[in-house]
Design a protein around this motif. Structure first.
Motif, PDB file in Angstrom:
ATOM      1  N   ALA A  27       0.824  -1.209   0.000  1.00 36.55           N
ATOM      2  CA  ALA A  27       0.000   0.000   0.000  1.00 36.55           C
ATOM      3  C   ALA A  27       0.859   1.259   0.000  1.00 36.55           C
ATOM      4  CB  ALA A  27      -0.930  -0.016   1.211  1.00 36.55           C
ATOM      5  N   ASP A  42      -6.873   2.285  -5.455  1.00 35.75           N
ATOM      6  CA  ASP A  42      -7.406   1.230  -4.581  1.00 35.75           C
ATOM      7  C   ASP A  42      -6.282   0.457  -3.900  1.00 35.75           C
ATOM      8  OD1 ASP A  42      -9.967   1.953  -5.241  1.00 35.75           O
ATOM      9  OD2 ASP A  42     -10.213   0.398  -6.787  1.00 35.75           O
ATOM     10  N   ASP A  43      -5.151   0.303  -4.600  1.00 39.39           N
ATOM     11  CA  ASP A  43      -4.037  -0.453  -4.039  1.00 39.39           C
ATOM     12  C   ASP A  43      -3.376   0.255  -2.860  1.00 39.39           C
ATOM     13  OD1 ASP A  43      -4.433  -2.434  -5.879  1.00 39.39           O
ATOM     14  OD2 ASP A  43      -2.902  -1.715  -7.276  1.00 39.39           O
ATOM     15  N   ARG A  54      -4.907   1.330  -0.329  1.00 37.72           N
ATOM     16  CA  ARG A  54      -5.735   1.109   0.861  1.00 37.72           C
ATOM     17  C   ARG A  54      -5.759  -0.376   1.206  1.00 37.72           C
ATOM     18  NH1 ARG A  54      -8.176   5.174  -2.029  1.00 37.72           N
ATOM     19  NH2 ARG A  54      -8.708   7.053  -0.836  1.00 37.72           N
ATOM     20  N   ILE A  55      -5.918  -0.658   2.479  1.00 34.52           N
ATOM     21  CA  ILE A  55      -6.078  -2.035   2.939  1.00 34.52           C
ATOM     22  C   ILE A  55      -7.205  -2.081   3.963  1.00 34.52           C
ATOM     23  CG2 ILE A  55      -3.692  -2.747   2.540  1.00 34.52           C
ATOM     24  CD1 ILE A  55      -3.125  -2.291   5.481  1.00 34.52           C
ATOM     25  N   THR A  56      -7.804  -3.244   4.097  1.00 38.80           N
ATOM     26  CA  THR A  56      -8.830  -3.462   5.122  1.00 38.80           C
ATOM     27  C   THR A  56      -8.240  -4.426   6.153  1.00 38.80           C
ATOM     28  OG1 THR A  56     -10.572  -3.181   3.480  1.00 38.80           O
ATOM     29  CG2 THR A  56     -11.177  -4.230   5.571  1.00 38.80           C
ATOM     30  N   ARG A  60     -10.957   0.220   7.176  1.00 36.09           N
ATOM     31  CA  ARG A  60     -10.294   0.415   5.891  1.00 36.09           C
ATOM     32  C   ARG A  60      -9.394   1.641   6.042  1.00 36.09           C
ATOM     33  NH1 ARG A  60     -14.476   0.147   3.162  1.00 36.09           N
ATOM     34  NH2 ARG A  60     -14.348  -2.116   2.959  1.00 36.09           N
ATOM     35  N   ARG A  94      -5.639   3.943   4.759  1.00 30.00           N
ATOM     36  CA  ARG A  94      -4.585   4.238   3.778  1.00 30.00           C
ATOM     37  C   ARG A  94      -3.301   4.481   4.565  1.00 30.00           C
ATOM     38  NH1 ARG A  94      -1.746   8.359   1.726  1.00 30.00           N
ATOM     39  NH2 ARG A  94      -2.862   9.929   2.954  1.00 30.00           N
ATOM     40  N   ASP A 116     -11.336  -6.479   0.729  1.00 31.62           N
ATOM     41  CA  ASP A 116     -11.820  -5.099   0.704  1.00 31.62           C
ATOM     42  C   ASP A 116     -13.328  -5.002   0.879  1.00 31.62           C
ATOM     43  OD1 ASP A 116      -9.281  -4.172   0.394  1.00 31.62           O
ATOM     44  OD2 ASP A 116      -9.386  -4.016  -1.798  1.00 31.62           O
ATOM     45  N   SER A 117     -14.049  -6.081   0.594  1.00 29.91           N
ATOM     46  CA  SER A 117     -15.512  -6.058   0.716  1.00 29.91           C
ATOM     47  C   SER A 117     -15.991  -6.215   2.159  1.00 29.91           C
ATOM     48  CB  SER A 117     -16.115  -7.182  -0.136  1.00 29.91           C
ATOM     49  OG  SER A 117     -15.591  -8.444   0.266  1.00 29.91           O
ATOM     50  N   SER A 118     -15.082  -6.460   3.117  1.00 25.46           N
ATOM     51  CA  SER A 118     -15.473  -6.673   4.514  1.00 25.46           C
ATOM     52  C   SER A 118     -16.125  -5.417   5.095  1.00 25.46           C
ATOM     53  CB  SER A 118     -14.257  -7.052   5.356  1.00 25.46           C
ATOM     54  OG  SER A 118     -13.617  -8.201   4.831  1.00 25.46           O
ATOM     55  N   GLN A 141     -17.049  -2.603   7.692  1.00 28.16           N
ATOM     56  CA  GLN A 141     -16.311  -1.953   8.770  1.00 28.16           C
ATOM     57  C   GLN A 141     -17.173  -1.869  10.030  1.00 28.16           C
ATOM     58  OE1 GLN A 141     -13.566   1.388   7.566  1.00 28.16           O
ATOM     59  NE2 GLN A 141     -15.049   1.567   5.894  1.00 28.16           N
TER      60      GLN A 141
END
Length: 668
Positions: free
Chosen positions: A502, A510-511, A513-515, A530, A532, A569-571, A573
């Motif tokens: 990241a 998008d890359d 960011r991480i969840t 999520r 950055r 990433d779909s998790s 928050q």
């Protein structure tokens, strides 16, 4: 204004370096301070001190006897630029520059202050993108470190005033064997002459500048492992594998030791001594309970019950009020001539290697104010080759914010790092924090070149400059905290790889960011966020991730070892659940007073006590300003009763609650 000795040293370097060689008589006649000396002996002594400082800087000063007249001595500075300094790639130079910035220049000793200036003299340009992504570290910067490291390398003894765990300050005479870092703190291990036995000293408890004494007499062990010495303090013949019950996603360092899954409630630690297990369990007592061995479990329950009972009664404040205020330790940190001279040469070399430089840019690079930089340039302006007239003085100009330096070729050189300075950089590298992949390879490559560079000291010096050879002595071992082993665990490696990907990604993509799932130390359960990543920062043994948090809508700082896992990433928050126990998030509002028995004195150091008072029987009273609530509660439990919260009352009540709940888990 620079001291006259700095100006004289610059003039000596410029006068010798501007010609192929110069004889002693000519040098003594053209250097004003030597010529004005009250006697030939005084001039000789002054020059011998100057030679030692020039060699310490890393300049290849040579002494040669005339082949036709043995009474005539010539001096020259070797013009060769190869073989004397580290051969670094841009990437290696960048991480070493970041490592040099891990030191607090205001508090560190000479080696740490000089090392950044010497790096700048190499003439490299750092990779700004790599510098941004390199973790920021912070070394415990103490003025006592340079003389301790020098004593290790020179094989000499040192004397200093030391305040041990029992509170009294005593004079100690020690032959240091190793100086190293463990869990973010510096220690010195060596032979205590007065006690005729090996002893371990925490450097932050040294209260006077170490004075170098006679040569060491006791043989140094072939290998000294600082971590093993510290672990030996918790050793015992009473050993057993420990079985624990733990809350899911909590006690992550214990899970790494046990090799247990994140959600498992059953942990089995490897064979460990009883004192070590007790401390590990008490430090995480809010999240774990020891199940076996049963006798150890009963002991921990009794310790926690005693902590709760002691905090349940009203605090006794009379001993605090009667205690004697301990004056703060003040150890000289003034820069030495060598520190200033190293900076002046590096500034000149930096500018000449580029043709010109911006005032603000150079000041920031070398770590001084713009006003100090201009003062340095004014010193350069009045120095030069004293054997050729005033027309050969250094030309320095800094009009309109642009610096140019001319007529200073003898200063256009890379300064060699001494063994002590290499050790300072090794410590800075260890403090940079966790890296992985390509970044880790760069760090390891830079570390290898530093260690190899320790053998590159000036072997060609004549007998006249003979002195202890820094290169032939072993570099003092820089031990890394136990957390370094944990960083190699699979979980930590996956987290690090995701964070570094990241950080490398273009901002806004998008890359970048991480969840993640995050386990806060102040609340039950975990949160999913999520983020950055902005950068990694390391303080002592702890590494933190500074990141823009989408859930909080602002920038937040997360303990890197509490990032449980990287999620898709779909998790969804969410914040951590409130839980049944007390919330320990945030800081305590205002001051906290602690009573510390000798085994608990480490808490005052770990939390940066702003005031200390000495009571009877080795007791110490410490005032903390707005400490972080959860770590302080954990430290009180970890101290096994050696620390008592006196004020405020609500924090005292919190200790009753958390200690009582932990004790009940060990009784159930």
């Amino acid at each position: 204004m620079a001291s006259k000795s700095v100006e004289r040293l610059l003039n000596v370097i410029m006068t010798i370096g501007s010609r192929r060689r110069i004889d002693r008589a000519k040098l003594f006649s053209v250097i004003p301070d030597y010529a004005r000396a009250p006697s030939d002996q005084a001039a000789e002594r002054m020059f011998e001190r100057d030679k030692a400082l020039i060699l310490e800087l890393g300049l290849p000063l040579r002494t040669e006897t005339d082949v036709l007249d043995e009474n005539t001595v010539h001096y020259r500075i070797d013009a060769a630029r190869s073989g004397a300094v580290l051969d670094l790639t841009t990437e290696e130079y960048t991480v070493l520059l970041a490592a040099s910035r891990a030191w607090d220049d205001a508090a560190a000793g000479g080696a740490a202050r000089r090392v950044r200036a010497k790096l700048l003299s190499l003439g490299h340009d750092a990779d700004p993108d790599l510098l941004r992504r390199t973790p920021r570290g912070a070394v415990e910067s103490l003025p006592v470190l340079s003389p301790l490291l020098e004593a290790v390398i020179a094989g000499r003894s040192v004397r200093f005033v030391y305040r041990g765990t029992h509170g009294a300050a005593t004079r100690r005479w020690v032959e240091p064997w190793v100086v190293g870092v463990h869990e973010g703190h510096w220690y010195v291990h060596g032979w205590d002459r007065d006690r005729a036995a090996p002893r371990l000293f925490r450097a932050s408890r040294i209260e006077s500048f170490p004075d170098q004494g006679p040569a060491a007499r006791e043989p140094r062990p072939e290998h000294t492992d600082l971590s093993a010495v510290l672990e030996g303090m918790l050793d015992s013949d009473d050993r057993a594998p420990a079985v624990l019950r733990a809350a899911p996603y909590k006690a992550l360092s214990l899970r790494d030791r046990a090799g247990t899954g994140l959600e498992s409630e059953h942990l089995e630690l490897p064979l460990l001594p009883r004192p070590a297990v007790r401390r590990l369990v008490l430090a995480d007592a809010r999240w774990v309970a020891l199940r076996e061995p049963v006798l150890w479990r009963t002991e921990i329950a009794e310790v926690l019950e005693a902590i709760a009972a002691h905090h349940r009664s009203e605090a006794e404040l009379a001993p605090l009020e009667a205690a004697t205020v301990r004056p703060p330790t003040r150890i000289r940190t003034a820069a030495q001539s060598g520190d200033h001279l190293s900076r002046l040469i590096s500034e000149a070399s930096y500018v000449m290697s580029r043709g010109e430089a911006d005032v603000a840019e150079l000041a920031a690079a070398i770590g001084v104010s713009e006003q100090q930089l201009v003062t340095d340039l004014q010193v350069l302006f009045v120095c030069g080759d004293m054997g050729a007239g005033w027309e050969d003085l250094i030309e320095a100009e800094w009009e309109q914010g642009t610096i140019r330096v001319r007529n200073a070729e003898p200063l256009h050189r890379a300064l060699r790092l001494s063994a002590v300075e290499i050790t300072a950089l090794l410590a800075g590298l260890a403090a940079l924090g966790p890296t992985t992949g390509e970044a880790q390879q760069i760090v390891e490559s830079a570390r290898s070149k530093l260690l190899a560079g320790a053998t590159g000291e000036d072997a060609g010096a004549s007998a006249e400059e003979a002195r202890p050879d820094d290169a032939s002595a072993p570099i003092p071992e820089v031990d890394v905290a136990e957390e370094m082993a944990e960083r190699t665990a699979d979980r930590a490696e996956r987290v690090l790889e995701a964070v570094h990907r990241a950080l490398r990604a273009p901002e806004g993509t998008d890359d970048s960011r991480i969840t993640m799932r995050y386990s806060s130390n102040g609340r039950d359960g975990t949160s999913v966020r999520r983020i950055r990543p902005v950068r990694i920062e390391t303080h002592g043994a702890r590494s933190y991730l500074l990141a823009d948090c989408e859930l909080a809508g602002t920038e937040r700082r997360f303990r890197l070892d509490r990032v449980v896992e990287i999620l898709p990433d779909s998790s969804a928050q969410h914040e951590a659940a409130a839980g049944d126990g007390p919330m320990l998030t945030g800081r305590v509002d205002g001051a906290v007073w602690l009573r510390l028995d000798p085994p608990g004195h480490w808490v005052a150091e770990s939390f940066g006590a702003v005031e200390l008072r000495d009571g009877p029987d080795g007791q110490t009273f410490a005032r903390l300003e707005e400490p972080v609530r959860a770590p302080l509660a954990d430290a009180v439990l970890e101290s096994a009763g050696a620390v008592e919260v006196l004020t405020p009352c609500d924090l005292r009540d919190t200790i009753v609650t958390v200690a009582g709940a932990a004790a009940a888990r060990h009784r159930s």
